[in-house]
Motif scaffolding. Structure first.
Motif, short mmCIF file in Angstrom:
data_model
loop_
_atom_site.label_atom_id
_atom_site.label_comp_id
_atom_site.label_asym_id
_atom_site.label_seq_id
_atom_site.Cartn_x
_atom_site.Cartn_y
_atom_site.Cartn_z
N UNK A 1 0.78 -1.23 0.00
CA UNK A 1 0.00 0.00 0.00
C UNK A 1 0.81 1.27 0.00
N UNK A 2 2.12 1.21 0.07
CA UNK A 2 2.97 2.41 0.11
C UNK A 2 3.60 2.59 -1.26
N UNK A 3 3.44 3.75 -1.91
CA UNK A 3 4.04 3.98 -3.23
C UNK A 3 5.56 3.89 -3.16
N UNK A 4 6.15 3.14 -4.10
CA UNK A 4 7.60 2.98 -4.11
C UNK A 4 8.25 3.58 -5.35
N UNK A 5 7.67 3.37 -6.52
CA UNK A 5 8.27 3.92 -7.74
C UNK A 5 7.19 4.10 -8.79
N UNK B 1 -0.11 12.15 -5.64
CA UNK B 1 -1.51 12.03 -6.04
C UNK B 1 -2.19 10.89 -5.30
N UNK B 2 -1.55 9.71 -5.26
CA UNK B 2 -2.16 8.56 -4.59
C UNK B 2 -2.21 8.77 -3.08
N UNK B 3 -1.21 9.42 -2.53
CA UNK B 3 -1.19 9.64 -1.07
C UNK B 3 -2.30 10.58 -0.64
N UNK B 4 -2.54 11.64 -1.43
CA UNK B 4 -3.49 12.66 -1.01
C UNK B 4 -4.90 12.45 -1.56
N UNK B 5 -5.03 11.81 -2.74
CA UNK B 5 -6.32 11.75 -3.40
C UNK B 5 -6.83 10.34 -3.69
N UNK C 1 -1.10 18.13 -4.08
CA UNK C 1 -1.86 17.08 -4.76
C UNK C 1 -1.07 16.31 -5.80
N UNK C 2 0.10 16.78 -6.17
CA UNK C 2 0.85 16.11 -7.24
C UNK C 2 0.23 16.33 -8.61
N UNK C 3 -0.44 17.47 -8.78
CA UNK C 3 -1.14 17.79 -10.02
C UNK C 3 -0.64 19.12 -10.56
N UNK C 4 -0.50 19.19 -11.87
CA UNK C 4 -0.17 20.46 -12.54
C UNK C 4 -1.42 21.01 -13.20
N UNK C 5 -1.77 22.24 -12.86
CA UNK C 5 -2.92 22.91 -13.49
C UNK C 5 -2.38 23.75 -14.63
N UNK C 6 -2.77 23.39 -15.84
CA UNK C 6 -2.27 24.07 -17.03
C UNK C 6 -3.05 25.35 -17.33
N UNK C 7 -4.32 25.35 -17.05
CA UNK C 7 -5.13 26.54 -17.36
C UNK C 7 -6.45 26.48 -16.61
#
Length: 294
Positions: free
Chosen positions: A37-41, A100-104, A163-169
Motif C-alpha cells: 500500500x505504500x508507493x515505491x516507484x 496524487x495517490x497519497x493525497x487523493x 496534490x501532485x497535479x499540474x494545473x495548465x489553465x
C-alpha cells in the motif's frame, strides 16, 4: 499421479508469478508500483517493466494525459458589490503519482478537490476587482485575462505542492448575472435605449428643421431671382412691342387712328348703350362715314 498434480500446480504458480511480475505500460498511462500500500516507484515510460509478484508489489494505473474539468457555475461578488455568475473550466494532469495517490487516491476525489480549489481562487480574484475590469470596452481597463492567469498560477502552486497535479489553465466560459438581477438590468437597458432614441429623434428633428429652413431660404432666393428675371424679360418685351407699335403706327397713321377708334367703340358701346354726340365729333363721323378708299 501425485507427482503430476504437483507439477501442474507448480506450473500454475510459476505462470501466475510471471504474469503478475510483468507490467505493460501503455503510451497514455503511467503505473505506480506500491509495496504493502505504500508507493515505491513510478513508471511513466511506455513498454514492459517488471516488479515483485503480487501481493508483494501491486500496481495502480493512472492516466497521464491532460484532463478537462468543467467547474460548476458559482455566484460571486465583485469589489463594488455586483453579483456575477461565473462558469469556468480547468485543464490539468498528474505530474507526481506518489503525491496524487497519497493525497487523493482516485480521479473522482481529485476533481472534487480541484473544483473547490479553483472556485476559491476565482472567488478571491473576482472579489478583489470592480466589475469595470471584467465588463468593459476599454482595452486598458480590461483585466479578465490577467485575472484568470493569476488564478491559474495560484491554484497550480497549491495543486503541485499538495496534490501532485499540474494545473495548465483555468479559463472562464461564461459570465452572467443572477436571475433576480436580470429584470432590473433589462429595465436599465430599456431606459438607456429610450434615452438614446429620444436623443436621436431630437437631433433628427433639429436637422430636419435646419434643412427645411435652408430649403425655404433657397426657394425664396430662387423665386426672387426668377421674379427679377421675369420682370426684366417683360420690360424688354414691352419695350420691344412698344417700339414695333411705334414703327407700325408711324408707317400708317390713319390705320392707327382707325384701330384706336374701333377699340373706343368696343369699350363704349354695349347692348343698350346710347350716345349723344355732336355732329362734328370724330366718333360720329366714323360711324356714318366709311373709311377712305372704300
Amino acid at each position: 499421479m501425485k507427482k503430476t498434480l504437483w507439477s501442474l500446480a507448480l506450473a500454475l504458480v510459476l505462470i501466475f508469478v510471471a504474469a503478475s511480475s510483468i507490467i505493460i505500460v501503455p503510451e497514455t498511462q503511467m503505473v505506480m508500483v506500491t509495496q504493502l500500500g505504500r508507493p515505491t516507484r513510478a513508471i511513466d515510460q511506455a513498454g514492459l517493466a517488471f516488479k515483485w509478484p503480487d501481493p508483494i508489489e501491486t500496481t495502480v494505473t493512472l492516466d497521464k494525459r491532460q484532463q478537462l474539468l468543467s467547474l460548476a457555475p458559482t455566484e460571486l461578488v465583485t469589489r463594488d458589490r455586483r453579483n456575477l455568475v461565473v462558469s469556468a473550466f480547468m485543464v490539468w494532469r498528474i505530474t507526481d503519482p506518489a503525491a496524487f495517490l497519497t493525497s487523493l487516491r482516485n480521479i473522482s476525489t481529485a476533481e472534487q478537490r480541484l473544483d473547490s480549489l479553483a472556485q476559491s481562487e476565482i472567488g478571491a480574484a473576482v472579489a478583489a476587482r470592480p466589475i469595470t475590469q471584467i465588463f468593459t470596452l476599454n482595452d486598458q481597463d480590461f483585466q479578465l485575462r490577467r485575472i484568470f492567469q493569476e488564478v491559474t498560477d495560484s491554484a497550480n502552486q497549491v495543486a503541485q505542492r499538495e496534490l501532485g497535479i499540474e494545473i495548465l489553465a483555468i479559463q472562464p466560459n461564461r459570465f452572467g448575472f443572477p436571475k433576480q438581477n436580470l429584470l432590473a438590468i433589462y429595465k436599465r437597458m430599456e431606459s438607456e435605449r429610450d434615452r438614446i432614441a429620444r436623443q436621436y429623434r431630437a437631433e433628427g428633428q433639429e436637422q430636419a428643421a435646419t434643412i427645411r429652413a435652408e430649403t425655404q431660404r433657397e426657394v425664396r432666393q430662387l423665386q426672387a431671382q426668377a421674379a427679377r428675371e421675369s420682370q426684366s424679360i417683360i420690360g424688354k418685351s414691352e419695350a420691344a412691342a412698344s417700339r414695333l407699335y411705334a414703327e407700325a403706327y408711324e408707317t400708317n397713321a390713319d390705320y392707327y387712328r382707325f384701330t384706336r377708334s374701333l377699340s373706343a367703340y368696343e369699350q363704349m358701346l354695349g347692348q343698350d348703350t346710347r350716345l349723344v354726340l355732336s355732329a362734328d365729333s370724330p366718333l360720329f363721323r366714323l360711324l356714318l362715314t366709311p373709311p377712305e378708299g372704300q
